[in-house]
Each structure stands twice: as structure tokens, then as C-alpha cells.
Design an enzyme around this catalytic site. Sequence first.
Site, PDB file in Angstrom:
ATOM      1  N   SER A 157      39.413  12.089 -72.142  1.00  0.00           N
ATOM      2  CA  SER A 157      40.089  11.123 -71.280  1.00  0.00           C
ATOM      3  C   SER A 157      41.504  10.949 -71.837  1.00  0.00           C
ATOM      4  CB  SER A 157      39.336   9.786 -71.352  1.00  0.00           C
ATOM      5  OG  SER A 157      40.083   8.738 -70.785  1.00  0.00           O
ATOM      6  N   TYR A 170      34.989   2.927 -75.792  1.00  0.00           N
ATOM      7  CA  TYR A 170      35.232   4.131 -74.959  1.00  0.00           C
ATOM      8  C   TYR A 170      36.339   4.975 -75.573  1.00  0.00           C
ATOM      9  CZ  TYR A 170      36.151   6.768 -70.582  1.00  0.00           C
ATOM     10  OH  TYR A 170      36.325   7.748 -69.631  1.00  0.00           O
TER      11      TYR A 170
HETATM   12  N1  LIG Z   1      36.707   8.053 -63.598  1.00  0.00           N
HETATM   13  C1  LIG Z   1      37.673   7.960 -64.497  1.00  0.00           C
HETATM   14  O1  LIG Z   1      38.653   7.227 -64.312  1.00  0.00           O
HETATM   15  C2  LIG Z   1      37.615   8.796 -65.757  1.00  0.00           C
HETATM   16  C3  LIG Z   1      38.804   8.977 -66.492  1.00  0.00           C
HETATM   17  C4  LIG Z   1      38.779   9.760 -67.638  1.00  0.00           C
HETATM   18  C5  LIG Z   1      37.578  10.340 -68.050  1.00  0.00           C
HETATM   19  N2  LIG Z   1      36.445  10.141 -67.319  1.00  0.00           N
HETATM   20  C6  LIG Z   1      35.212  10.779 -67.786  1.00  0.00           C
HETATM   21  O2  LIG Z   1      34.808  11.717 -66.819  1.00  0.00           O
HETATM   22  C7  LIG Z   1      33.395  11.928 -66.933  1.00  0.00           C
HETATM   23  C8  LIG Z   1      32.758  11.881 -65.562  1.00  0.00           C
HETATM   24  O3  LIG Z   1      32.852  10.575 -65.036  1.00  0.00           O
HETATM   25  P1  LIG Z   1      33.078  10.270 -63.479  1.00  0.00           P
HETATM   26  O4  LIG Z   1      34.451   9.741 -63.343  1.00  0.00           O
HETATM   27  O5  LIG Z   1      32.674  11.437 -62.668  1.00  0.00           O
HETATM   28  O6  LIG Z   1      32.069   9.045 -63.285  1.00  0.00           O
HETATM   29  P2  LIG Z   1      30.692   8.909 -62.445  1.00  0.00           P
HETATM   30  O7  LIG Z   1      30.085   7.629 -62.888  1.00  0.00           O
HETATM   31  O8  LIG Z   1      30.933   9.138 -61.007  1.00  0.00           O
HETATM   32  O9  LIG Z   1      29.821  10.145 -62.958  1.00  0.00           O
HETATM   33  C9  LIG Z   1      29.218  10.176 -64.227  1.00  0.00           C
HETATM   34  C10 LIG Z   1      27.869  10.851 -64.078  1.00  0.00           C
HETATM   35  O10 LIG Z   1      27.275  10.957 -65.387  1.00  0.00           O
HETATM   36  C11 LIG Z   1      25.923  10.566 -65.280  1.00  0.00           C
HETATM   37  N3  LIG Z   1      25.438  10.097 -66.583  1.00  0.00           N
HETATM   38  C12 LIG Z   1      25.802   8.957 -67.235  1.00  0.00           C
HETATM   39  N4  LIG Z   1      25.124   8.856 -68.380  1.00  0.00           N
HETATM   40  C13 LIG Z   1      24.332   9.947 -68.470  1.00  0.00           C
HETATM   41  C14 LIG Z   1      23.392  10.408 -69.432  1.00  0.00           C
HETATM   42  N5  LIG Z   1      23.131   9.706 -70.538  1.00  0.00           N
HETATM   43  N6  LIG Z   1      22.744  11.566 -69.200  1.00  0.00           N
HETATM   44  C15 LIG Z   1      22.989  12.275 -68.085  1.00  0.00           C
HETATM   45  N7  LIG Z   1      23.853  11.887 -67.127  1.00  0.00           N
HETATM   46  C16 LIG Z   1      24.520  10.743 -67.330  1.00  0.00           C
HETATM   47  C17 LIG Z   1      25.902   9.483 -64.228  1.00  0.00           C
HETATM   48  O11 LIG Z   1      24.619   9.279 -63.672  1.00  0.00           O
HETATM   49  C18 LIG Z   1      26.916  10.028 -63.209  1.00  0.00           C
HETATM   50  O12 LIG Z   1      26.296  10.851 -62.243  1.00  0.00           O
HETATM   51  C19 LIG Z   1      32.899  10.879 -67.920  1.00  0.00           C
HETATM   52  O13 LIG Z   1      32.745  11.466 -69.196  1.00  0.00           O
HETATM   53  C20 LIG Z   1      34.016   9.869 -67.948  1.00  0.00           C
HETATM   54  O14 LIG Z   1      34.072   9.144 -69.148  1.00  0.00           O
HETATM   55  C21 LIG Z   1      36.445   9.393 -66.198  1.00  0.00           C
END
Ligand SMILES: NC(=O)c1ccc[n+]([C@@H]2O[C@H](COP(=O)([O-])OP(=O)(O)OC[C@H]3O[C@@H](n4cnc5c(N)ncnc54)[C@H](O)[C@@H]3O)[C@@H](O)[C@H]2O)c1
Length: 278
Positions: A157, A170
Site C-alpha cells: 500500500s 495497517y
Molecule cells: N482499497 C484500498 O484503498 C487499498 C489501498 C491500498 C492497499 N489495499 C490492499 O489491497 C488488498 C485488496 O483489498 P481490496 O481493496 O480489494 O479490498 P476488499 O475488501 O474488496 O477485498 C479484500 C478481499 O480479501 C478477502 N480476505 C480478507 N481477509 C482474508 C483472509 N484472512 N483470508 C482470505 N481472504 C481474505 C476479503 O474477503 C475480500 O474478498 C488488501 O491487501 C488491501 O490492504 C487496498
Amino acid sequence: MAGRLEGKVAFITGAARGQGRAHAVRMAQEGADIIAIDICKQIDSVQIPLSNPEDLAETADLVKNLDRRIFTAEVDTRDFDALKAAVDAGVEEFGRLDVIVANAGIGNGGQTLDKTGEPDWNDMIAVNLSGVWKTVKAGVPHILAGGNGGSIILTSSVGGLKAYPHTGHYVAAKHGVIGLMRTFAVELGAQNVRVNSVCPTNVNTPLFMNEGTMKLFRPDLENPGPDDMKVVGQMMHTLPIGWVEPEDVANAVLFLASDEARYITGVALPVDGGSCLK
Ligand SMILES: NC(=O)c1ccc[n+]([C@@H]2O[C@H](COP(=O)([O-])OP(=O)(O)OC[C@H]3O[C@@H](n4cnc5c(N)ncnc54)[C@H](O)[C@@H]3O)[C@@H](O)[C@H]2O)c1
């Protein structure tokens, strides 16, 4: 014309929705078969609903509609044995593994670090840091067994490169992911396995686009919506955007997975609209 991942197999965590689904679809568009896992149930400390089995089935349909194969399993990345069983079964079906995308992650809490509770801290580190390590540990023996090298992408991130308030656990986990990425890169480089991270800014997925984040961005408003959040989001970026779309991150992940990036390893690639310049 052959796709950029023709004949390859990619293992993606958190693939039921959001960025993980976008990675599955984008890689399938370029010829990859997909091993997709997601927890598909709730973690107590997380305020927003996580995915459900229908979400994962929808990802599967999207990949199948592209005439690619997909193996799905409901697995918690905190459970190494279940992760290993799932990736073993997927590789048994598809015959190889070339790419790992350790993408599953959560957001919880919303306190300053001195007020963060232990359940929030423990879940955060278990999923967003240890889960990433376990994902690679479960998948990498198959890449090595293939003897063709491979590409591993760990989702960090912008919070893995600089600090934000109210989400220190985080930020700590995502900085830790960069440490994992660099260490795996030096340990696996001799076997031609590249390891990189993507570092997205805000992404338009449920993890970001939810009531809690809107209130965090706009504590001055009673019921803030996406447009109210966008005003603050724009101030975080050099480009005139409040957030990026999952497909923007998927394009970066695809590039790192493809042979176009064959000499790129150990890199933390921001997909951030210039956020790191601020
Ligand atoms: N959305 C943002 O602003 C953002 C920014 C930077 C980084 N990220 C990172 O991107 C990645 C994806 O997030 P996203 O934005 O698609 O969010 P999201 O919540 O839409 O998707 C995350 C997915 O991970 C799954 N998940 C969570 N914990 C889990 C576990 N223990 N085992 C298996 N699956 C699990 C959830 O069920 C969900 O389907 C994450 O690592 C998040 O930290 C997100």
C-alpha cells in the site's frame, strides 16, 4: 495473438471481489488459468462485511466467460495448512504454478496507535502480514518445482511506504510486506523467481469505499458520501483524483507478472496518482 500470460497459472488470494477479482479477470484475459481463494466469511474485528461464497462464484463465472479455467476454495490466509491444501489441489488440476498474488487484506480499527486494541492489532498482523508470508510459503514450492522461474506480487500500500494516522497497525503490516518482498526477492532470485510489491493509494473497493472511511475523511459532516470524500482524497494526490480503480492496480500486477518485467525484482511499485510525492 498470444496473451501476455498464455499457458501460465496464477494463485490469487482475496479473489472474491475488489482488487483480487480484478487481478483474476485481467490475468485470465491474458491467457492465465486461476487458482482463487478467499475467506468468504467475517472476521470479528472488521467493521465492513467481507466477501461471501456468491462473490467468489461470481469471480469464477467472470474467468470462465473468458474461456479460462479457475479453481476456487474458501480459505483463510491465516490457516497455512488450508492454504497449502488449496494451492496443492489447484496445481494438481492445472499442472503448474507461475504466479502468486498475495492480495488478501483487511482494514479494522480506526484509532491512533496508542488507543488500538489488541484484537484489532492481532487480526491486522495475522492477515495483512503473516497471511502474506503464509501465501508465498504455500505456493512457492510449486513454482520452484516447475523450474521455469516465476513472479510473485505482494500487495502492500502507499501505507507501506509512508505513514497515515489512525491506521498504524495497517501501516506497520504493509511496511512489513515490503520487508517480506525484499527478503523473498533475494532468497528466490537465483531460481529466477522475481518478487515485487504493488503499493496502491485509495482504491474503489469496499475496503475503502465505506461509511467508516467516509467519516474518517470527513469528520466535519454528519453523513458524508463519496463526493465529500473525493474532495479530501484529491488533496492526497498529485493527479486530480480521489482514488484509483481496481483495474488500475490489476494492470500493474499484470505487468509485474508478465515477461515484460523479466528483470524487475525487489521493487515496491506505487499505483498512487503521485501520492508519494506529497
Ligand atoms: N482499497 C484500498 O484503498 C487499498 C489501498 C491500498 C492497499 N489495499 C490492499 O489491497 C488488498 C485488496 O483489498 P481490496 O481493496 O480489494 O479490498 P476488499 O475488501 O474488496 O477485498 C479484500 C478481499 O480479501 C478477502 N480476505 C480478507 N481477509 C482474508 C483472509 N484472512 N483470508 C482470505 N481472504 C481474505 C476479503 O474477503 C475480500 O474478498 C488488501 O491487501 C488491501 O490492504 C487496498
